[in-house]
Design a protein around this motif. Structure first.
Motif, PDB file in Angstrom:
ATOM      1  N   GLU A  32       0.836  -1.207   0.000  1.00  0.00           N
ATOM      2  CA  GLU A  32       0.000   0.000   0.000  1.00  0.00           C
ATOM      3  C   GLU A  32       0.873   1.261   0.000  1.00  0.00           C
ATOM      4  OE1 GLU A  32      -3.256   2.064   2.908  1.00  0.00           O
ATOM      5  OE2 GLU A  32      -3.399  -0.112   2.634  1.00  0.00           O
ATOM      6  N   GLU A  33       1.889   1.277   0.846  1.00  0.00           N
ATOM      7  CA  GLU A  33       2.798   2.420   0.899  1.00  0.00           C
ATOM      8  C   GLU A  33       3.580   2.559  -0.403  1.00  0.00           C
ATOM      9  OE1 GLU A  33       6.389   4.248   3.672  1.00  0.00           O
ATOM     10  OE2 GLU A  33       5.584   2.281   4.143  1.00  0.00           O
ATOM     11  N   PHE A  34       3.999   1.431  -0.981  1.00  0.00           N
ATOM     12  CA  PHE A  34       4.694   1.456  -2.270  1.00  0.00           C
ATOM     13  C   PHE A  34       3.817   2.072  -3.353  1.00  0.00           C
ATOM     14  CE2 PHE A  34       5.115  -0.777  -6.374  1.00  0.00           C
ATOM     15  CZ  PHE A  34       6.316  -0.220  -6.787  1.00  0.00           C
ATOM     16  N   GLU A  35       2.571   1.648  -3.437  1.00  0.00           N
ATOM     17  CA  GLU A  35       1.679   2.171  -4.472  1.00  0.00           C
ATOM     18  C   GLU A  35       1.449   3.671  -4.295  1.00  0.00           C
ATOM     19  OE1 GLU A  35      -1.871  -0.187  -4.994  1.00  0.00           O
ATOM     20  OE2 GLU A  35      -0.682  -2.042  -5.055  1.00  0.00           O
ATOM     21  N   TRP A  36       1.358   4.130  -3.053  1.00  0.00           N
ATOM     22  CA  TRP A  36       1.219   5.561  -2.805  1.00  0.00           C
ATOM     23  C   TRP A  36       2.467   6.299  -3.300  1.00  0.00           C
ATOM     24  CZ3 TRP A  36       4.023   9.214  -0.289  1.00  0.00           C
ATOM     25  CH2 TRP A  36       3.419  10.466  -0.149  1.00  0.00           C
ATOM     26  N   ALA A  37       3.649   5.798  -2.930  1.00  0.00           N
ATOM     27  CA  ALA A  37       4.912   6.422  -3.345  1.00  0.00           C
ATOM     28  C   ALA A  37       5.063   6.383  -4.861  1.00  0.00           C
ATOM     29  CB  ALA A  37       6.098   5.726  -2.672  1.00  0.00           C
ATOM     30  N   PRO A  84       1.043 -11.070  -4.533  1.00  0.00           N
ATOM     31  CA  PRO A  84       0.596  -9.669  -4.538  1.00  0.00           C
ATOM     32  C   PRO A  84       1.684  -8.644  -4.216  1.00  0.00           C
ATOM     33  CG  PRO A  84      -0.986 -11.039  -3.390  1.00  0.00           C
ATOM     34  CD  PRO A  84       0.227 -11.901  -3.646  1.00  0.00           C
ATOM     35  N   SER A  85       2.803  -9.069  -3.654  1.00  0.00           N
ATOM     36  CA  SER A  85       3.885  -8.120  -3.384  1.00  0.00           C
ATOM     37  C   SER A  85       4.866  -8.021  -4.549  1.00  0.00           C
ATOM     38  CB  SER A  85       4.636  -8.506  -2.102  1.00  0.00           C
ATOM     39  OG  SER A  85       5.231  -9.776  -2.244  1.00  0.00           O
ATOM     40  N   ARG A  86       4.559  -8.684  -5.660  1.00  0.00           N
ATOM     41  CA  ARG A  86       5.389  -8.614  -6.868  1.00  0.00           C
ATOM     42  C   ARG A  86       4.655  -7.777  -7.914  1.00  0.00           C
ATOM     43  NH1 ARG A  86       7.837 -13.941  -8.777  1.00  0.00           N
ATOM     44  NH2 ARG A  86       9.418 -13.224  -7.301  1.00  0.00           N
ATOM     45  N   TYR A  87       5.382  -6.819  -8.468  1.00  0.00           N
ATOM     46  CA  TYR A  87       4.833  -5.919  -9.476  1.00  0.00           C
ATOM     47  C   TYR A  87       5.654  -6.020 -10.749  1.00  0.00           C
ATOM     48  CZ  TYR A  87       2.287  -3.679  -5.658  1.00  0.00           C
ATOM     49  OH  TYR A  87       1.451  -3.426  -4.589  1.00  0.00           O
ATOM     50  N   LEU A  88       4.994  -5.766 -11.853  1.00  0.00           N
ATOM     51  CA  LEU A  88       5.672  -5.667 -13.140  1.00  0.00           C
ATOM     52  C   LEU A  88       5.506  -4.230 -13.616  1.00  0.00           C
ATOM     53  CD1 LEU A  88       7.112  -6.816 -15.629  1.00  0.00           C
ATOM     54  CD2 LEU A  88       4.853  -7.469 -16.513  1.00  0.00           C
ATOM     55  N   LEU A  89       6.627  -3.563 -13.812  1.00  0.00           N
ATOM     56  CA  LEU A  89       6.619  -2.190 -14.321  1.00  0.00           C
ATOM     57  C   LEU A  89       7.028  -2.222 -15.778  1.00  0.00           C
ATOM     58  CD1 LEU A  89       6.481   0.902 -14.036  1.00  0.00           C
ATOM     59  CD2 LEU A  89       8.870   0.817 -13.233  1.00  0.00           C
ATOM     60  N   LEU A  90       6.179  -1.692 -16.629  1.00  0.00           N
ATOM     61  CA  LEU A  90       6.454  -1.547 -18.053  1.00  0.00           C
ATOM     62  C   LEU A  90       6.429  -0.061 -18.380  1.00  0.00           C
ATOM     63  CD1 LEU A  90       4.057  -4.344 -19.342  1.00  0.00           C
ATOM     64  CD2 LEU A  90       6.540  -4.505 -19.060  1.00  0.00           C
ATOM     65  N   TYR A 107      15.893  11.695 -11.145  1.00  0.00           N
ATOM     66  CA  TYR A 107      16.157  10.311 -10.743  1.00  0.00           C
ATOM     67  C   TYR A 107      16.484  10.179  -9.253  1.00  0.00           C
ATOM     68  CZ  TYR A 107      17.587   5.472 -10.915  1.00  0.00           C
ATOM     69  OH  TYR A 107      17.685   4.121 -10.687  1.00  0.00           O
ATOM     70  N   GLU A 108      17.153  11.146  -8.679  1.00  0.00           N
ATOM     71  CA  GLU A 108      17.478  11.067  -7.252  1.00  0.00           C
ATOM     72  C   GLU A 108      16.198  11.025  -6.413  1.00  0.00           C
ATOM     73  OE1 GLU A 108      19.838  13.554  -3.823  1.00  0.00           O
ATOM     74  OE2 GLU A 108      20.488  13.788  -5.893  1.00  0.00           O
ATOM     75  N   ARG A 109      15.232  11.846  -6.760  1.00  0.00           N
ATOM     76  CA  ARG A 109      13.954  11.849  -6.035  1.00  0.00           C
ATOM     77  C   ARG A 109      13.204  10.533  -6.273  1.00  0.00           C
ATOM     78  NH1 ARG A 109      11.034  12.409  -1.840  1.00  0.00           N
ATOM     79  NH2 ARG A 109       8.914  13.102  -2.188  1.00  0.00           N
ATOM     80  N   TRP A 110      13.194  10.042  -7.513  1.00  0.00           N
ATOM     81  CA  TRP A 110      12.593   8.752  -7.861  1.00  0.00           C
ATOM     82  C   TRP A 110      13.168   7.661  -6.959  1.00  0.00           C
ATOM     83  CZ3 TRP A 110       9.151   6.466 -11.376  1.00  0.00           C
ATOM     84  CH2 TRP A 110       9.347   5.115 -11.652  1.00  0.00           C
ATOM     85  N   SER A 111      14.500   7.633  -6.866  1.00  0.00           N
ATOM     86  CA  SER A 111      15.196   6.633  -6.053  1.00  0.00           C
ATOM     87  C   SER A 111      14.796   6.732  -4.587  1.00  0.00           C
ATOM     88  CB  SER A 111      16.708   6.806  -6.160  1.00  0.00           C
ATOM     89  OG  SER A 111      17.133   6.577  -7.472  1.00  0.00           O
ATOM     90  N   SER A 112      14.741   7.940  -4.058  1.00  0.00           N
ATOM     91  CA  SER A 112      14.417   8.103  -2.641  1.00  0.00           C
ATOM     92  C   SER A 112      12.971   7.690  -2.348  1.00  0.00           C
ATOM     93  CB  SER A 112      14.683   9.531  -2.174  1.00  0.00           C
ATOM     94  OG  SER A 112      13.758  10.435  -2.735  1.00  0.00           O
ATOM     95  N   LEU A 113      12.094   7.844  -3.314  1.00  0.00           N
ATOM     96  CA  LEU A 113      10.705   7.437  -3.123  1.00  0.00           C
ATOM     97  C   LEU A 113      10.513   5.927  -3.184  1.00  0.00           C
ATOM     98  CD1 LEU A 113       8.853  10.109  -5.290  1.00  0.00           C
ATOM     99  CD2 LEU A 113       8.519   9.731  -2.833  1.00  0.00           C
ATOM    100  N   LEU A 114      11.251   5.246  -4.073  1.00  0.00           N
ATOM    101  CA  LEU A 114      10.914   3.861  -4.389  1.00  0.00           C
ATOM    102  C   LEU A 114      11.933   2.792  -4.021  1.00  0.00           C
ATOM    103  CD1 LEU A 114       9.331   4.464  -7.902  1.00  0.00           C
ATOM    104  CD2 LEU A 114       8.165   4.201  -5.706  1.00  0.00           C
ATOM    105  N   HIS A 115      13.204   3.082  -4.079  1.00  0.00           N
ATOM    106  CA  HIS A 115      14.206   2.021  -3.966  1.00  0.00           C
ATOM    107  C   HIS A 115      14.209   1.316  -2.609  1.00  0.00           C
ATOM    108  CE1 HIS A 115      16.809   3.380  -7.610  1.00  0.00           C
ATOM    109  NE2 HIS A 115      15.561   3.144  -7.927  1.00  0.00           N
TER     110      HIS A 115
END
Length: 103
Positions: free
Chosen positions: A16-21, A47-53, A72-80
């Motif tokens: 849930e937190e991942f999808e929000w981010a 359900p904890s596995r996602y495919l990003l296209l 990209y730095e902000r992208w990384s801080s949100l998701l990695h």
């Protein structure tokens, strides 16, 4: 057109937190030159596995324009922080395409 493929194994209990981010991160990637669209799919069996296209105009739009760009730095801080293990990213180009029409 190039399609980026990333299989994202998100830490259990943080979907849930991942999808929000990801909703916030989507704004960063969609503003990148050469970005043509994306799809984030959640696994049915896992359900904890996602495919990003992600569709890019060129490979360099992703590997240089986005990954070496200012967002990209902000992208990384949100998701990695959600991934375990860290995803392998691959790129594909169309070899064959079909579609079905529903009558």
């Amino acid at each position: 057109m190039i399609t980026e493929h990333a299989l994202l194994d998100v830490l259990p209990g943080s979907s849930e937190e991942f999808e929000w981010a990801f909703g916030e991160a989507r704004e960063l990637i969609s503003a990148s030159p050469g970005f043509r669209g994306l799809e984030l799919l959640r696994g049915l069996e896992t359900p904890s596995r996602y495919l990003l296209l992600v569709r890019w105009e060129t490979l360099e739009d992703h590997t240089i324009g986005f990954r070496q760009g200012p967002s990209y730095e902000r992208w990384s801080s949100l998701l990695h922080r959600f991934y375990s293990p860290f995803p392998v990213v691959s790129h594909f180009e169309s070899a064959l395409s079909t579609s079905s029409s529903v009558v």
